[in-house]
Design a protein around this motif. Structure first.
Motif, PDB file in Angstrom:
ATOM      1  N   LYS A 186       0.814  -1.201  -0.145  1.00  0.00           N
ATOM      2  CA  LYS A 186       0.099  -0.008  -0.073  1.00  0.00           C
ATOM      3  C   LYS A 186       0.830   1.288  -0.070  1.00  0.00           C
ATOM      4  N   ILE A 187       2.047   1.211   0.748  1.00  0.00           N
ATOM      5  CA  ILE A 187       2.535   2.419   0.797  1.00  0.00           C
ATOM      6  C   ILE A 187       3.459   2.507  -0.612  1.00  0.00           C
ATOM      7  N   ILE A 188       4.026   1.495  -1.257  1.00  0.00           N
ATOM      8  CA  ILE A 188       4.734   1.896  -2.386  1.00  0.00           C
ATOM      9  C   ILE A 188       3.496   2.125  -3.713  1.00  0.00           C
ATOM     10  N   TYR A 189       2.263   1.659  -3.544  1.00  0.00           N
ATOM     11  CA  TYR A 189       1.173   1.781  -4.533  1.00  0.00           C
ATOM     12  C   TYR A 189       0.619   3.077  -4.363  1.00  0.00           C
ATOM     13  N   SER A 190       0.831   3.402  -3.179  1.00  0.00           N
ATOM     14  CA  SER A 190       0.389   5.127  -3.138  1.00  0.00           C
ATOM     15  C   SER A 190       1.233   6.141  -3.816  1.00  0.00           C
ATOM     16  N   LYS A 191       2.339   5.860  -4.330  1.00  0.00           N
ATOM     17  CA  LYS A 191       3.205   6.743  -4.883  1.00  0.00           C
ATOM     18  C   LYS A 191       3.140   6.335  -6.647  1.00  0.00           C
ATOM     19  N   PRO A 192       3.096   7.452  -7.292  1.00  0.00           N
ATOM     20  CA  PRO A 192       2.725   7.159  -8.779  1.00  0.00           C
ATOM     21  C   PRO A 192       3.766   6.333  -9.378  1.00  0.00           C
ATOM     22  N   GLN A 193       5.069   6.293  -9.179  1.00  0.00           N
ATOM     23  CA  GLN A 193       5.951   5.420  -9.587  1.00  0.00           C
ATOM     24  C   GLN A 193       5.695   3.868  -9.308  1.00  0.00           C
ATOM     25  N   GLY A 194       5.669   3.917  -7.792  1.00  0.00           N
ATOM     26  CA  GLY A 194       5.239   2.398  -7.545  1.00  0.00           C
ATOM     27  C   GLY A 194       4.032   1.955  -8.123  1.00  0.00           C
TER      28      GLY A 194
END
Length: 403
Positions: A238-246
């Motif tokens: 969820k943390i990574i997916y919340s960022k555009p690149q992730g």
């Protein structure tokens, strides 16, 4: 002289004792009681209603409730009932208090001079950009009933698709849980029973047996920590997916997943075609319709490539040609859009593509999970069999040596 009206939150009863709640504007509590009486109710409780900031804090409406609201509002408007009266009726009859509060807030805003789209836009948590765009276009073109009916069809399709996916996933998920449970039970309870026996014999154990015993010791000693691994994985995702690149990275990987990638791709394309067709039929211009459709695809990698196509269309390129360049749209969609562009029936062509995917997606779901179930059973049998053979192999060898 213009009288000042306050907003009151009230509780009232009818002659049979049925309780109704709502919000109403009045000069005073006496005026409020008179208005409630004219509506056929008796006021039992009233207090000044504190206006909340725009942003949708006054209740919410989602899922099945949103579909019901949309269908009922379309029916009332089609019957010629004024919008304010229709919203008041829906507010009184709402099954959930949150939904009733939100609908009553819509009624108040419309009664105060706002358009329905403007009132809905105050609740972004309940009404997305598609909903607002179709309602706005419907109000501007006099096709509000058509816009509401189109939204009802789309919301029902979306709910039906989610239901089919959940239904298809239920058995594989239960089977996966059972497999993990059986393996954990074997490793934590059964394998440790044989460990003292092997130590007592003192012979060198086969590699697979030693591996199973080591795994059993690890699971037994770190069982609590292992329970947190899925939690850490979900939080990290969820943390990574919340960022555009992730998000872009994960969405790209989803499309490349064996078996499931094809399903994710088809669902995204189906959403695109459904929404683009509905938007065009409701009177939204092509660029606005593309913006709405792209944002609803649900996959940032596909959205990025389709946005580039949208930019080409804005510069004068044909829709079919621009989408074909992305490489993400199959020949069927490209051909149908091309025919629709040439004949001036783009919305109708997209609707036919949507109908095709309405049948294709359930078939794909059934194929995937029909294949998934035997794979899970075979995997479970293999793992349990491997553990059993690894444990009993030294015992067989020991028995042979004694003979």
């Amino acid at each position: 002289m213009v009288m000042h009206l306050d907003r009151y939150s009230y509780v009232a009863r009818d002659e049979r004792g049925k309780v109704v709640k709502g919000i109403l504007s009045a000069e005073s509590e006496i005026d409020l009681a008179n208005k409630i009486r004219n509506m056929g109710y008796f006021l039992t409780k009233a207090s000044l209603y504190r206006e909340k900031k725009a942003g949708g804090k006054e209740g919410s409406i989602k899922g099945k409730d949103l579909l019901t609201f949309t269908i009922h509002l379309a029916t009332l408007v089609e019957a010629g009932i004024p919008l304010v009266e229709g919203l008041r009726d829906l507010s009184r009859n709402a099954e959930k208090e949150d939904a009733g509060k939100l609908i009553d807030d819509l009624r108040y805003r419309v009664e105060s001079g706002s358009s329905l789209k403007e009132a809905l836009s105050m609740h972004p948590g309940s009404f997305n950009s598609l909903y607002l765009a179709l309602i706005g276009a419907g109000e501007a073109t006099g096709k509000l009933v058509f816009a509401l009916e189109s939204l009802s069809v789309f919301l029902e399709w979306q709910m039906d698709l989610k239901s089919k996916i959940k239904e298809a996933m239920t058995y594989p998920i239960l089977l996966s849980i059972a497999m993990v449970g059986v393996v954990t039970l074997l490793m934590v309870k059964v394998v440790p029973i044989f460990k003292p026996m092997f130590n007592q014999v003192g012979t060198e154990l086969p590699f697979t047996t030693q591996m199973v015993i080591n795994a059993s010791d690890f699971i037994k000693h770190y069982f609590i920590l292992l329970l947190f691994v899925p939690v850490l994985f979900i939080v990290g995702y969820k943390i990574i997916y919340s960022k555009p690149q992730g998000k872009y990275m994960f969405d790209s990987l989803k499309l490349k997943m064996p078996i499931f990638g094809d399903l994710i791709h088809k669902i995204a394309l189906s959403r695109f075609c459904h929404i683009l067709s509905l938007s065009l039929q409701s009177g939204v211009n092509i660029l606005g319709a593309l913006d709405i459709s792209i944002s609803a695809m649900g996959n940032s990698r596909l959205e990025a490539s389709t946005k580039r196509a949208r930019d080409s269309i804005n510069l004068g390129e044909k829709i079919a040609t621009s989408l074909e360049v992305t490489g993400d749209f199959p020949p069927l969609i490209i051909r149908m859009i091309g025919v629709g562009e040439e004949s001036g029936t783009l919305a109708n062509s997209l609707n036919k593509v949507s109908q095709f995917y309405d049948k294709e997606i359930p078939r794909t779901i059934n194929r995937i999970f029909t294949l998934f179930e035997p794979i899970m059973i075979i995997t479970m049998g293999f793992v349990v069999g491997f553990i059993a053979i690894s444990i009993f192999m030294p015992m067989f060898k020991l028995a042979q040596s004694l003979d």
